[in-house]
Design an enzyme around this catalytic site. Sequence first.
Site, PDB file in Angstrom:
ATOM      1  N   GLU A   1      11.903  13.519   0.083  1.00  0.00           N
ATOM      2  CA  GLU A   1      10.648  13.098  -0.690  1.00  0.00           C
ATOM      3  C   GLU A   1       9.004  12.887  -0.046  1.00  0.00           C
ATOM      4  O   GLU A   1       7.903  13.376  -0.657  1.00  0.00           O
ATOM      5  CB  GLU A   1      10.905  11.323  -0.571  1.00  0.00           C
ATOM      6  CG  GLU A   1       9.377  10.656  -0.704  1.00  0.00           C
ATOM      7  CD  GLU A   1       9.493  10.258  -2.592  1.00  0.00           C
ATOM      8  OE1 GLU A   1      10.526  10.811  -2.964  1.00  0.00           O
ATOM      9  OE2 GLU A   1       8.296  10.528  -2.772  1.00  0.00           O
TER      10      GLU A   1
ATOM     11  N   HIS B   1      14.737  12.939  12.363  1.00  0.00           N
ATOM     12  CA  HIS B   1      13.525  13.070  13.259  1.00  0.00           C
ATOM     13  C   HIS B   1      12.823  12.030  12.940  1.00  0.00           C
ATOM     14  O   HIS B   1      11.635  11.812  13.797  1.00  0.00           O
ATOM     15  CB  HIS B   1      12.706  14.384  13.198  1.00  0.00           C
ATOM     16  CG  HIS B   1      12.028  14.645  11.908  1.00  0.00           C
ATOM     17  ND1 HIS B   1      11.535  16.168  11.460  1.00  0.00           N
ATOM     18  CD2 HIS B   1      11.549  13.306  11.192  1.00  0.00           C
ATOM     19  CE1 HIS B   1      10.609  15.851  10.127  1.00  0.00           C
ATOM     20  NE2 HIS B   1      10.413  14.915   9.569  1.00  0.00           N
ATOM     21  N   HIS B   2      13.004  10.949  12.141  1.00  0.00           N
ATOM     22  CA  HIS B   2      12.256  10.108  12.112  1.00  0.00           C
ATOM     23  C   HIS B   2      12.588   8.824  13.132  1.00  0.00           C
ATOM     24  O   HIS B   2      12.219   7.470  12.641  1.00  0.00           O
ATOM     25  CB  HIS B   2      11.712   9.536  10.700  1.00  0.00           C
ATOM     26  CG  HIS B   2      11.712  10.074   9.644  1.00  0.00           C
ATOM     27  ND1 HIS B   2       9.724  10.221   9.464  1.00  0.00           N
ATOM     28  CD2 HIS B   2      12.146  11.518   9.038  1.00  0.00           C
ATOM     29  CE1 HIS B   2       9.897  10.944   8.069  1.00  0.00           C
ATOM     30  NE2 HIS B   2      10.879  11.285   8.106  1.00  0.00           N
TER      31      HIS B   2
ATOM     32  N   ASP C   1       6.379  22.531 -26.091  1.00  0.00           N
ATOM     33  CA  ASP C   1       6.210  21.198 -26.153  1.00  0.00           C
ATOM     34  C   ASP C   1       7.261  20.922 -24.671  1.00  0.00           C
ATOM     35  O   ASP C   1       7.972  22.505 -23.877  1.00  0.00           O
ATOM     36  CB  ASP C   1       6.059  20.197 -26.285  1.00  0.00           C
ATOM     37  CG  ASP C   1       6.206  18.637 -26.252  1.00  0.00           C
ATOM     38  OD1 ASP C   1       6.104  18.732 -25.384  1.00  0.00           O
ATOM     39  OD2 ASP C   1       5.401  18.435 -26.646  1.00  0.00           O
TER      40      ASP C   1
ATOM     41  N   SER D   1      12.649   7.165 -13.585  1.00  0.00           N
ATOM     42  CA  SER D   1      11.589   7.370 -14.178  1.00  0.00           C
ATOM     43  C   SER D   1      11.514   8.932 -13.969  1.00  0.00           C
ATOM     44  O   SER D   1      11.849  10.042 -14.982  1.00  0.00           O
ATOM     45  CB  SER D   1      11.098   6.989 -14.352  1.00  0.00           C
ATOM     46  OG  SER D   1       9.608   7.875 -14.428  1.00  0.00           O
ATOM     47  N   SER D   2      12.010   9.026 -12.983  1.00  0.00           N
ATOM     48  CA  SER D   2      11.473  10.043 -12.324  1.00  0.00           C
ATOM     49  C   SER D   2      12.092  11.399 -12.524  1.00  0.00           C
ATOM     50  O   SER D   2      12.903  13.171 -12.498  1.00  0.00           O
ATOM     51  CB  SER D   2      11.666  10.115 -10.218  1.00  0.00           C
ATOM     52  OG  SER D   2      10.437   9.942  -9.852  1.00  0.00           O
TER      53      SER D   2
ATOM     54  N   TYR E   1       8.540  16.579   0.852  1.00  0.00           N
ATOM     55  CA  TYR E   1       8.004  18.066   0.285  1.00  0.00           C
ATOM     56  C   TYR E   1       7.509  17.478  -1.116  1.00  0.00           C
ATOM     57  O   TYR E   1       6.765  18.150  -1.759  1.00  0.00           O
ATOM     58  CB  TYR E   1       9.439  18.670   0.624  1.00  0.00           C
ATOM     59  CG  TYR E   1       9.102  18.865   2.423  1.00  0.00           C
ATOM     60  CD1 TYR E   1       8.200  19.559   2.864  1.00  0.00           C
ATOM     61  CD2 TYR E   1      10.168  18.076   3.280  1.00  0.00           C
ATOM     62  CE1 TYR E   1       7.733  19.809   3.687  1.00  0.00           C
ATOM     63  CE2 TYR E   1       9.589  18.974   4.154  1.00  0.00           C
ATOM     64  CZ  TYR E   1       8.929  19.372   4.751  1.00  0.00           C
ATOM     65  OH  TYR E   1       8.876  19.083   6.366  1.00  0.00           O
TER      66      TYR E   1
ATOM     67  N   HIS F   1      12.780  12.476   3.711  1.00  0.00           N
ATOM     68  CA  HIS F   1      12.362  13.944   4.576  1.00  0.00           C
ATOM     69  C   HIS F   1      12.130  14.634   3.287  1.00  0.00           C
ATOM     70  O   HIS F   1      10.426  14.607   3.465  1.00  0.00           O
ATOM     71  CB  HIS F   1      12.746  14.084   5.693  1.00  0.00           C
ATOM     72  CG  HIS F   1      11.953  14.962   5.976  1.00  0.00           C
ATOM     73  ND1 HIS F   1      10.468  14.286   6.335  1.00  0.00           N
ATOM     74  CD2 HIS F   1      11.723  16.353   5.942  1.00  0.00           C
ATOM     75  CE1 HIS F   1       9.826  15.565   6.952  1.00  0.00           C
ATOM     76  NE2 HIS F   1       9.865  17.004   6.639  1.00  0.00           N
TER      77      HIS F   1
ATOM     78  N   ARG G   1       1.936   0.237  15.166  1.00  0.00           N
ATOM     79  CA  ARG G   1       1.208   0.948  13.386  1.00  0.00           C
ATOM     80  C   ARG G   1       1.928  -0.770  12.539  1.00  0.00           C
ATOM     81  O   ARG G   1       2.452  -1.243  13.769  1.00  0.00           O
ATOM     82  CB  ARG G   1       1.655   1.694  12.724  1.00  0.00           C
ATOM     83  CG  ARG G   1       3.461   2.123  12.613  1.00  0.00           C
ATOM     84  CD  ARG G   1       4.066   3.506  11.958  1.00  0.00           C
ATOM     85  NE  ARG G   1       4.009   3.492  10.251  1.00  0.00           N
ATOM     86  CZ  ARG G   1       4.321   3.772   9.793  1.00  0.00           C
ATOM     87  NH1 ARG G   1       5.425   4.303  10.453  1.00  0.00           N
ATOM     88  NH2 ARG G   1       4.353   3.739   8.731  1.00  0.00           N
TER      89      ARG G   1
ATOM     90  N   THR H   1       6.449  26.987   6.655  1.00  0.00           N
ATOM     91  CA  THR H   1       5.029  26.189   6.348  1.00  0.00           C
ATOM     92  C   THR H   1       4.199  27.537   6.642  1.00  0.00           C
ATOM     93  O   THR H   1       3.094  27.721   5.957  1.00  0.00           O
ATOM     94  CB  THR H   1       4.442  25.032   6.389  1.00  0.00           C
ATOM     95  OG1 THR H   1       6.062  24.255   6.181  1.00  0.00           O
ATOM     96  CG2 THR H   1       3.908  24.532   6.027  1.00  0.00           C
TER      97      THR H   1
ATOM     98  N   SER I   1      -2.133  27.560  -4.779  1.00  0.00           N
ATOM     99  CA  SER I   1      -1.369  28.820  -4.606  1.00  0.00           C
ATOM    100  C   SER I   1      -2.435  29.526  -5.666  1.00  0.00           C
ATOM    101  O   SER I   1      -2.479  30.967  -6.413  1.00  0.00           O
ATOM    102  CB  SER I   1      -0.145  29.186  -4.779  1.00  0.00           C
ATOM    103  OG  SER I   1       0.750  28.624  -3.722  1.00  0.00           O
TER     104      SER I   1
ATOM    105  N   TRP J   1       7.659  -0.203   3.552  1.00  0.00           N
ATOM    106  CA  TRP J   1       7.414   0.618   2.951  1.00  0.00           C
ATOM    107  C   TRP J   1       8.999   1.467   2.785  1.00  0.00           C
ATOM    108  O   TRP J   1       9.211   1.909   2.206  1.00  0.00           O
ATOM    109  CB  TRP J   1       6.394   1.989   1.940  1.00  0.00           C
ATOM    110  CG  TRP J   1       6.500   3.025   2.715  1.00  0.00           C
ATOM    111  CD1 TRP J   1       6.229   3.384   3.860  1.00  0.00           C
ATOM    112  CD2 TRP J   1       7.625   4.522   2.716  1.00  0.00           C
ATOM    113  NE1 TRP J   1       6.446   4.581   4.312  1.00  0.00           N
ATOM    114  CE2 TRP J   1       7.287   5.156   3.610  1.00  0.00           C
ATOM    115  CE3 TRP J   1       7.850   4.153   1.184  1.00  0.00           C
ATOM    116  CZ2 TRP J   1       7.895   6.595   3.401  1.00  0.00           C
ATOM    117  CZ3 TRP J   1       8.868   6.211   1.263  1.00  0.00           C
ATOM    118  CH2 TRP J   1       8.159   6.816   2.161  1.00  0.00           C
TER     119      TRP J   1
ATOM    120  N   LYS K   1       3.172  30.139   4.127  1.00  0.00           N
ATOM    121  CA  LYS K   1       2.400  29.428   3.062  1.00  0.00           C
ATOM    122  C   LYS K   1       1.180  29.984   3.149  1.00  0.00           C
ATOM    123  O   LYS K   1       0.203  30.495   2.562  1.00  0.00           O
ATOM    124  CB  LYS K   1       2.786  28.346   2.488  1.00  0.00           C
ATOM    125  CG  LYS K   1       4.069  28.373   1.737  1.00  0.00           C
ATOM    126  CD  LYS K   1       4.218  27.154   1.183  1.00  0.00           C
ATOM    127  CE  LYS K   1       4.254  27.010  -0.069  1.00  0.00           C
ATOM    128  NZ  LYS K   1       4.811  27.902  -1.327  1.00  0.00           N
TER     129      LYS K   1
ATOM    130  N   HIS L   1       0.930  -1.607   0.394  1.00  0.00           N
ATOM    131  CA  HIS L   1       0.037   0.132  -0.023  1.00  0.00           C
ATOM    132  C   HIS L   1       1.005   1.251  -0.127  1.00  0.00           C
ATOM    133  O   HIS L   1       1.008   1.849  -1.206  1.00  0.00           O
ATOM    134  CB  HIS L   1      -0.940   0.135   0.767  1.00  0.00           C
ATOM    135  CG  HIS L   1      -1.309   1.641   1.585  1.00  0.00           C
ATOM    136  ND1 HIS L   1      -2.013   1.530   0.274  1.00  0.00           N
ATOM    137  CD2 HIS L   1      -1.321   2.087   2.662  1.00  0.00           C
ATOM    138  CE1 HIS L   1      -2.936   3.333   1.852  1.00  0.00           C
ATOM    139  NE2 HIS L   1      -2.350   3.344   2.220  1.00  0.00           N
TER     140      HIS L   1
END
Lengths: 397, 543
Positions: free
Chosen positions: B263, B310-311, B114, B177-178, B265, B261, B458, B336, B276, B150, B339, B85
């Site tokens: 990732e 922090h993870h 293009d 690809s990314s 963002y 991390h 979890r 943040t 925006s 994951w 914004k 998932h």
Amino acid sequence: MMTIRKLGYGATRAALAISALSSTGLALAAGNKNVTDLPGGPRVLGVNFQPPVTEIARQQNELHYWMLIVCTVIFVVVFGFMFYSIVKHRKSVGHKAANFHESTAVEIAWTVVPFIIVILMGAFATRTVVAMKDTTGADLTIKATGYQWKWGYDYIKGEGEGLGFISTLDTAQRDLSEKATPEGNDYLLKVDNPLVVPVGKKVRIITTADDVIHSWSVPAFGVKQDAIPGFVRDAWFLADKTGSYYGMCSELCGKEHAFMPIRVDVLSAADYTAWVDKQKKALAAAADDPKKVWELGPLQARGEKVYLANCAVCHRPDGKGAGPVKPLDASPVVNDKDPNAQILTVLHGRVPQGMPAWQGKLSETDIAAAITYTKNSWSNHTGQLVQPADVVADEAK
Amino acid sequence: MSAVLPHPIDHGHDHDHDHAHGHPVGWRRWVFATNHKDIGTLYLLFAFTMFLVGGTLALLIRLELFQPGLQFFNPELFNQFTTMHGLIMVFGAIMPAFVGFANWMIPMQIGAADMAFARMNNLSFWLLIPAAIMLVLGFFMPGGAPAAGWTLYAPLTLQMGMSMDSSIFALHIMGASSIMGSINIIVTILNMRAPGMTLMKMPMFVWTWLITAYLLIAVMPVLAGAITMTLTDRHFHTSFFNPGGGGDPVMYQHVFWFFGHPEVYIMILPAFGIVSQVVPAFSRKRLFGYTSMVYATSSIAILSFIVWAHHMYTTGMPVTGQLFFMYATMLISVPTGVKVFNWLATMWRGSMTFEAPMLWAVGFIFVFTMGGFTGLICSMAPIDIQLQDTYYVVAHFHYVLVAGSLFGMFSGFYYWAPKWTGVMYSEFHGKMHFWLSLVTFNVTFFPMHFLGLAGMPRRVADYPMQFADFNALASVGGLCFGLSQVYFLLFVVIPVMRGKGEPAPQRPWEGAEGLEWEVPSPAPWHTFETPPQLDRTATKVIG
């Protein structure tokens, strides 16, 4: 701080009452009418931290209340503006758009003010971080080793030094889970041998692991420390109330991750001393002489206990295995006349396939007993007897 | 006429030279696609398909957790569901969906014909298909799909079956690809803007994607490194992370979260960009503090590189490490917050209407901010010791990834779909989709905060009985949230793709500004073949 705490608990109780009222129907739907709070463990419809019994856990609670208050105030103010704007500044009520789109003063203000707020938050939390990490001056040091899927406890230093045992989920609990017939307030939290510590003493927990990363966690103590194979880490707690406290492994460690709970019994000083004495006597009595020659009956009976506590998780109580786990029932290796292949497999494991090595984790007598049990159970009727001495001989190979 | 499905030549624009090139037709149009709009459509359809696959897995997870006890799946299969998932939603749904938005909108928003590298664009998309197939086929390999979460923490990954290897290979391909997509986006934005479109006049969506693309190029190789070392540990007896040979499992976590991390963002900044643009359009008022928005986005991107641990508060860092990562993480709330304040100031004294795109944008701001607050709470190390690896964390990141990224994408879809398809979606169904999703999302994920606070870990297939009520509630909510997305597919997506609905005018939104509204609806197959002349604000074509 005290008032905040009271206010917080009041709010919690109110929230609890509201949610209890609103979800009575739901509770019935979930079929757990008879469950009540577990003291030292989770509460029914718990919406907050478990009641703290250490100073660190209390500080965590207080910090959390402060954060909730600060966040709620900011949330209400900011979204008060937003919803006011949504109601008043809409085209349908004839509001015409203004034409402003920048203001350096405002931008600076709403950068600096949050900056100051987070600095204050950080400052308040620093004291607790420093206290949390100070594991010096412990009265009792215990090593907690994570295994797939049980905890090993060794009393390293302090009263009880030299004690050591394995703490596993009560086997009946795993069956209840498998049959989807859960029951009891300590469902999945009941263990065979809880960790026992004295009240009011600083206990340092050294964590490590044997296979993958686990995490030793007891919410009421405010402790959660990963147990990392190949490395040692530490944490500490000083419980100021006797009782039983519960936690669960908190790092995904494989298929039985949900089934390796932690239970810590906090005893008074006198009770703890008595417990240590009893354990030491039991340890001396249970020490096996690997040279002893056993009869089939007692060895098989002992083997059944060893099998159910250690092997049945994967090989299942009926010996049929499951999925990639090999069946022992009718297995050619188990039924072989020469027991050495099986003894070596148990000693060294088949690690790539998931079978752990048991050498050093179980005594020679236990290994001999478990093998004897498998050779004479289910459809296996070899009548063979593996003596502890056979295991000792193979260990040398 | 829709730009999505009918043959491009049918558009009847007198682009004679197009005919001379000889468009591929039928399936060749898609397999050999080099047109940014076609590739954008492919990305979006792919992402939505993966979203439904990942969503089905989520519902299977919620099914097992509806009641305590193992009713449906053994714990091993359950762990495969949670792992897949996560992988499918992150790498198969959210990231490709934003690349789809980028493909469709960036050339139109900057007045380019293009993307810069049209054929590489084709390759970036088509690499995703074998990667996705390899990922999903893991379920049918011996031992099943990977079950290590994951985050693929070592050394648990060393115990996985062969699907671990195919998943690592799939992630490598998706990463390639990314990276190609990001190079394409950066080159397009930096080199192909119409004259007069200076950097500080670019639409916010373009800005956020420019920054996101740099983040992707910086961190995707880091992920590739981490999983390659996992692969060699598995098969070639190296010991990067294997403690049995002297490796360090925690090093894996450091490397992974150095990717992981930023990732986070990568998955939220393009949504910031969409919001925006939508908020000013429906407030009929220019975006407040454009410059500070650009700076805030850049600050978030830069800070995202120094907060990864922090993870990992519970891995047992030294006290100075915990303090540093705690302070740095809290700091992110400042840009943040800027914004959010800018969006509110844009709405303030505007002349707002609440069509579906605006509803989703306001819903985004409201619910994403809740995820932001729980993030602030998690950033505080002493509190996080209680919350780490509990359902509180699950609640937190679904508030920022579902209510954040996904709601932002829905906002963008409703905003731009008239331009893509040439028809207006049904406003009624769009609003229904919003309200159903908003309510059911909160019913699903809000109770998870309580579960986490009360101590439920979890990634567990079964749990103590005291947690039963909120789990049942979350499962019911999850099912309804899933059905709301099926509703979106049936009543919004399929009708507009078939071209059913009111024909969309060139400017369907009264207050919307930008070059995409300077071309007809549906957008012709080729737009801005010669660089347009822009007005002073670079939002209008004057010749």
